[in-house]
Design a protein around this motif. Structure first.
Motif, PDB file in Angstrom:
ATOM      1  N   ALA A  87       6.014   8.468   9.665  1.00  0.00           N
ATOM      2  CA  ALA A  87       6.733   7.196   9.705  1.00  0.00           C
ATOM      3  C   ALA A  87       8.247   7.370   9.573  1.00  0.00           C
ATOM      4  O   ALA A  87       9.008   6.538  10.072  1.00  0.00           O
ATOM      5  CB  ALA A  87       6.224   6.279   8.598  1.00  0.00           C
ATOM      6  N   ASP A  88       8.693   8.410   8.891  1.00  0.00           N
ATOM      7  CA  ASP A  88      10.125   8.645   8.696  1.00  0.00           C
ATOM      8  C   ASP A  88      10.781   9.135   9.989  1.00  0.00           C
ATOM      9  O   ASP A  88      10.133   9.758  10.830  1.00  0.00           O
ATOM     10  CB  ASP A  88      10.350   9.698   7.602  1.00  0.00           C
ATOM     11  N   ASN A  89      12.074   8.866  10.104  1.00  0.00           N
ATOM     12  CA  ASN A  89      12.898   9.403  11.187  1.00  0.00           C
ATOM     13  C   ASN A  89      12.327   9.071  12.566  1.00  0.00           C
ATOM     14  O   ASN A  89      12.262   9.935  13.435  1.00  0.00           O
ATOM     15  CB  ASN A  89      13.064  10.917  11.006  1.00  0.00           C
ATOM     16  N   GLN A  90      11.909   7.823  12.734  1.00  0.00           N
ATOM     17  CA  GLN A  90      11.283   7.393  13.998  1.00  0.00           C
ATOM     18  C   GLN A  90      12.245   7.526  15.158  1.00  0.00           C
ATOM     19  O   GLN A  90      13.419   7.240  15.015  1.00  0.00           O
ATOM     20  CB  GLN A  90      10.820   5.943  13.875  1.00  0.00           C
ATOM     21  N   PRO A  91      11.818   7.948  16.314  1.00  0.00           N
ATOM     22  CA  PRO A  91      10.467   8.390  16.662  1.00  0.00           C
ATOM     23  C   PRO A  91      10.285   9.893  16.549  1.00  0.00           C
ATOM     24  O   PRO A  91       9.241  10.424  16.894  1.00  0.00           O
ATOM     25  CB  PRO A  91      10.347   7.954  18.128  1.00  0.00           C
ATOM     26  N   TRP A  92      11.313  10.587  16.058  1.00  0.00           N
ATOM     27  CA  TRP A  92      11.342  12.053  16.158  1.00  0.00           C
ATOM     28  C   TRP A  92      10.238  12.741  15.381  1.00  0.00           C
ATOM     29  O   TRP A  92       9.614  13.669  15.893  1.00  0.00           O
ATOM     30  CB  TRP A  92      12.737  12.575  15.780  1.00  0.00           C
ATOM     31  N   ASN A  93       9.992  12.347  14.136  1.00  0.00           N
ATOM     32  CA  ASN A  93       8.917  12.999  13.380  1.00  0.00           C
ATOM     33  C   ASN A  93       7.562  12.777  14.046  1.00  0.00           C
ATOM     34  O   ASN A  93       6.736  13.686  14.095  1.00  0.00           O
ATOM     35  CB  ASN A  93       8.877  12.512  11.935  1.00  0.00           C
ATOM     36  N   LEU A  94       7.348  11.586  14.550  1.00  0.00           N
ATOM     37  CA  LEU A  94       6.087  11.300  15.232  1.00  0.00           C
ATOM     38  C   LEU A  94       5.932  12.190  16.467  1.00  0.00           C
ATOM     39  O   LEU A  94       4.857  12.736  16.720  1.00  0.00           O
ATOM     40  CB  LEU A  94       6.022   9.820  15.623  1.00  0.00           C
ATOM     41  N   ILE A  95       7.002  12.361  17.211  1.00  0.00           N
ATOM     42  CA  ILE A  95       6.964  13.214  18.400  1.00  0.00           C
ATOM     43  C   ILE A  95       6.745  14.674  18.004  1.00  0.00           C
ATOM     44  O   ILE A  95       5.865  15.352  18.541  1.00  0.00           O
ATOM     45  CB  ILE A  95       8.258  13.059  19.230  1.00  0.00           C
ATOM     46  N   LEU A  96       7.551  15.166  17.052  1.00  0.00           N
ATOM     47  CA  LEU A  96       7.508  16.580  16.692  1.00  0.00           C
ATOM     48  C   LEU A  96       6.234  17.001  15.959  1.00  0.00           C
ATOM     49  O   LEU A  96       5.702  18.081  16.203  1.00  0.00           O
ATOM     50  CB  LEU A  96       8.724  16.937  15.827  1.00  0.00           C
ATOM     51  N   PHE A  97       5.763  16.146  15.041  1.00  0.00           N
ATOM     52  CA  PHE A  97       4.640  16.534  14.194  1.00  0.00           C
ATOM     53  C   PHE A  97       3.291  15.999  14.659  1.00  0.00           C
ATOM     54  O   PHE A  97       2.256  16.475  14.195  1.00  0.00           O
ATOM     55  CB  PHE A  97       4.896  16.111  12.742  1.00  0.00           C
ATOM     56  N   MET A  98       3.295  15.010  15.576  1.00  0.00           N
ATOM     57  CA  MET A  98       2.024  14.464  16.038  1.00  0.00           C
ATOM     58  C   MET A  98       1.891  14.551  17.556  1.00  0.00           C
ATOM     59  O   MET A  98       0.938  15.133  18.060  1.00  0.00           O
ATOM     60  CB  MET A  98       1.872  13.008  15.582  1.00  0.00           C
ATOM     61  N   MET A 151       0.836  -1.180   0.000  1.00  0.00           N
ATOM     62  CA  MET A 151       0.000   0.000   0.000  1.00  0.00           C
ATOM     63  C   MET A 151       0.882   1.243   0.000  1.00  0.00           C
ATOM     64  O   MET A 151       1.850   1.317   0.746  1.00  0.00           O
ATOM     65  CB  MET A 151      -0.889   0.016   1.245  1.00  0.00           C
ATOM     66  N   ASP A 152       0.542   2.187  -0.832  1.00  0.00           N
ATOM     67  CA  ASP A 152       1.238   3.469  -0.836  1.00  0.00           C
ATOM     68  C   ASP A 152       0.778   4.311   0.347  1.00  0.00           C
ATOM     69  O   ASP A 152      -0.327   4.148   0.851  1.00  0.00           O
ATOM     70  CB  ASP A 152       0.941   4.225  -2.139  1.00  0.00           C
ATOM     71  N   MET A 153       1.634   5.234   0.767  1.00  0.00           N
ATOM     72  CA  MET A 153       1.308   6.119   1.884  1.00  0.00           C
ATOM     73  C   MET A 153       1.109   7.543   1.395  1.00  0.00           C
ATOM     74  O   MET A 153       1.740   7.967   0.424  1.00  0.00           O
ATOM     75  CB  MET A 153       2.461   6.144   2.893  1.00  0.00           C
ATOM     76  N   THR A 154       0.275   8.269   2.116  1.00  0.00           N
ATOM     77  CA  THR A 154       0.174   9.704   1.875  1.00  0.00           C
ATOM     78  C   THR A 154       1.460  10.347   2.397  1.00  0.00           C
ATOM     79  O   THR A 154       2.186   9.758   3.209  1.00  0.00           O
ATOM     80  CB  THR A 154      -1.030  10.303   2.634  1.00  0.00           C
ATOM     81  N   HIS A 155       1.724  11.539   1.943  1.00  0.00           N
ATOM     82  CA  HIS A 155       2.890  12.260   2.457  1.00  0.00           C
ATOM     83  C   HIS A 155       2.739  12.525   3.955  1.00  0.00           C
ATOM     84  O   HIS A 155       3.727  12.563   4.687  1.00  0.00           O
ATOM     85  CB  HIS A 155       3.095  13.565   1.689  1.00  0.00           C
ATOM     86  N   TYR A 156       1.519  12.707   4.421  1.00  0.00           N
ATOM     87  CA  TYR A 156       1.244  12.891   5.853  1.00  0.00           C
ATOM     88  C   TYR A 156       1.747  11.688   6.643  1.00  0.00           C
ATOM     89  O   TYR A 156       2.489  11.832   7.609  1.00  0.00           O
ATOM     90  CB  TYR A 156      -0.273  13.084   6.031  1.00  0.00           C
ATOM     91  N   MET A 157       1.338  10.498   6.235  1.00  0.00           N
ATOM     92  CA  MET A 157       1.735   9.286   6.952  1.00  0.00           C
ATOM     93  C   MET A 157       3.231   9.025   6.777  1.00  0.00           C
ATOM     94  O   MET A 157       3.899   8.583   7.709  1.00  0.00           O
ATOM     95  CB  MET A 157       0.916   8.088   6.470  1.00  0.00           C
ATOM     96  N   GLU A 158       3.747   9.306   5.611  1.00  0.00           N
ATOM     97  CA  GLU A 158       5.180   9.118   5.361  1.00  0.00           C
ATOM     98  C   GLU A 158       6.010  10.016   6.275  1.00  0.00           C
ATOM     99  O   GLU A 158       7.026   9.596   6.821  1.00  0.00           O
ATOM    100  CB  GLU A 158       5.494   9.418   3.897  1.00  0.00           C
ATOM    101  N   LEU A 159       5.559  11.249   6.456  1.00  0.00           N
ATOM    102  CA  LEU A 159       6.242  12.180   7.354  1.00  0.00           C
ATOM    103  C   LEU A 159       6.300  11.611   8.768  1.00  0.00           C
ATOM    104  O   LEU A 159       7.344  11.636   9.415  1.00  0.00           O
ATOM    105  CB  LEU A 159       5.532  13.536   7.374  1.00  0.00           C
ATOM    106  N   ILE A 162      -7.590  10.624   9.301  1.00  0.00           N
ATOM    107  CA  ILE A 162      -8.356   9.631   8.535  1.00  0.00           C
ATOM    108  C   ILE A 162      -7.859   9.559   7.098  1.00  0.00           C
ATOM    109  O   ILE A 162      -7.557   8.483   6.585  1.00  0.00           O
ATOM    110  CB  ILE A 162      -9.867   9.937   8.595  1.00  0.00           C
ATOM    111  N   PHE A 163      -7.760  10.702   6.427  1.00  0.00           N
ATOM    112  CA  PHE A 163      -7.281  10.706   5.042  1.00  0.00           C
ATOM    113  C   PHE A 163      -5.817  10.313   4.979  1.00  0.00           C
ATOM    114  O   PHE A 163      -5.381   9.682   4.015  1.00  0.00           O
ATOM    115  CB  PHE A 163      -7.535  12.061   4.375  1.00  0.00           C
ATOM    116  N   GLY A 164      -5.038  10.658   6.002  1.00  0.00           N
ATOM    117  CA  GLY A 164      -3.624  10.301   6.034  1.00  0.00           C
ATOM    118  C   GLY A 164      -3.392   8.814   6.071  1.00  0.00           C
ATOM    119  O   GLY A 164      -2.380   8.324   5.587  1.00  0.00           O
ATOM    120  N   MET A 165      -4.326   8.068   6.651  1.00  0.00           N
ATOM    121  CA  MET A 165      -4.170   6.613   6.752  1.00  0.00           C
ATOM    122  C   MET A 165      -4.672   5.870   5.522  1.00  0.00           C
ATOM    123  O   MET A 165      -4.444   4.671   5.384  1.00  0.00           O
ATOM    124  CB  MET A 165      -4.895   6.107   7.991  1.00  0.00           C
ATOM    125  N   LEU A 166      -5.337   6.571   4.620  1.00  0.00           N
ATOM    126  CA  LEU A 166      -5.830   5.930   3.393  1.00  0.00           C
ATOM    127  C   LEU A 166      -4.707   5.724   2.391  1.00  0.00           C
ATOM    128  O   LEU A 166      -3.710   6.454   2.391  1.00  0.00           O
ATOM    129  CB  LEU A 166      -6.910   6.785   2.739  1.00  0.00           C
TER     130      LEU A 166
END
Length: 164
Positions: free
Chosen positions: A11-22, A1-9, A144-148
């Motif tokens: 998922a990248d650079n774990q865990p830092w992007n998840l912490i900083l952007f979410m 499955m392809d990812m949206t740029h939102y989800m890719e952002l 929701i759209f990010g996970m599609l």
């Protein structure tokens, strides 16, 4: 499955992007939402909960303005100029995520008394609660759209429902 740029952002650079952007924006927003409910219920316009709500609102607004600026310059402009969007779902996910700057910055400006200075506490509380709700809606639409799969609806799905 392809990812949206939102989800890719995220998922990248774990865990830092998840912490900083979410995590940081969501933890601040949830703290604001929960404290806002207590303030609306008790109508107590002073004390620790009131201060926590105001501090989190200001921090969230200023922090997310920085996130918005960074992502707009480093992600949105390059993706747009390079024609690299992965379809409407991708644009909606990223667009709604970035739209969160409106309510978060609105709360910060309101709590710093830079907008609606002449409103009563009750009127400001109504505006603040509207901003909280607005943020929750745009953040959830983005999630929701990010996970599609961004290929959905574009006619390029090309896989069965069994693909994972």
């Amino acid at each position: 499955m392809d990812m949206t740029h939102y989800m890719e952002l995220l998922a990248d650079n774990q865990p830092w992007n998840l912490i900083l952007f979410m995590a940081i924006p969501v933890i601040l927003a949830e703290t604001i939402a929960i404290s806002e409910l207590a303030i609306l219920y008790t109508r107590k316009y002073s004390g620790g909960l009131w201060k926590l709500n105001k501090v989190c609102s200001i921090l969230a607004g200023l922090y997310f303005t920085g996130v918005f600026s960074y992502l707009f310059v480093n992600v949105v402009i390059p993706l747009t100029s390079g024609g690299q969007w992965r379809g409407a779902i991708d644009v909606i996910a990223v667009g709604f995520y970035l739209l969160g700057v409106v309510p978060l910055l609105g709360m910060a400006l309101l709590d710093m008394n830079l907008i609606w200075k002449n409103k009563s506490i009750e009127q400001k509380l109504k505006i603040h609660a509207f901003f909280v709700g607005f943020f929750l809606v745009v953040a959830h639409v983005a999630m929701i759209f990010g996970m599609l799969d961004p290929r959905l609806g574009s006619g390029t799905e090309g896989h069965s429902h069994m693909d994972m």
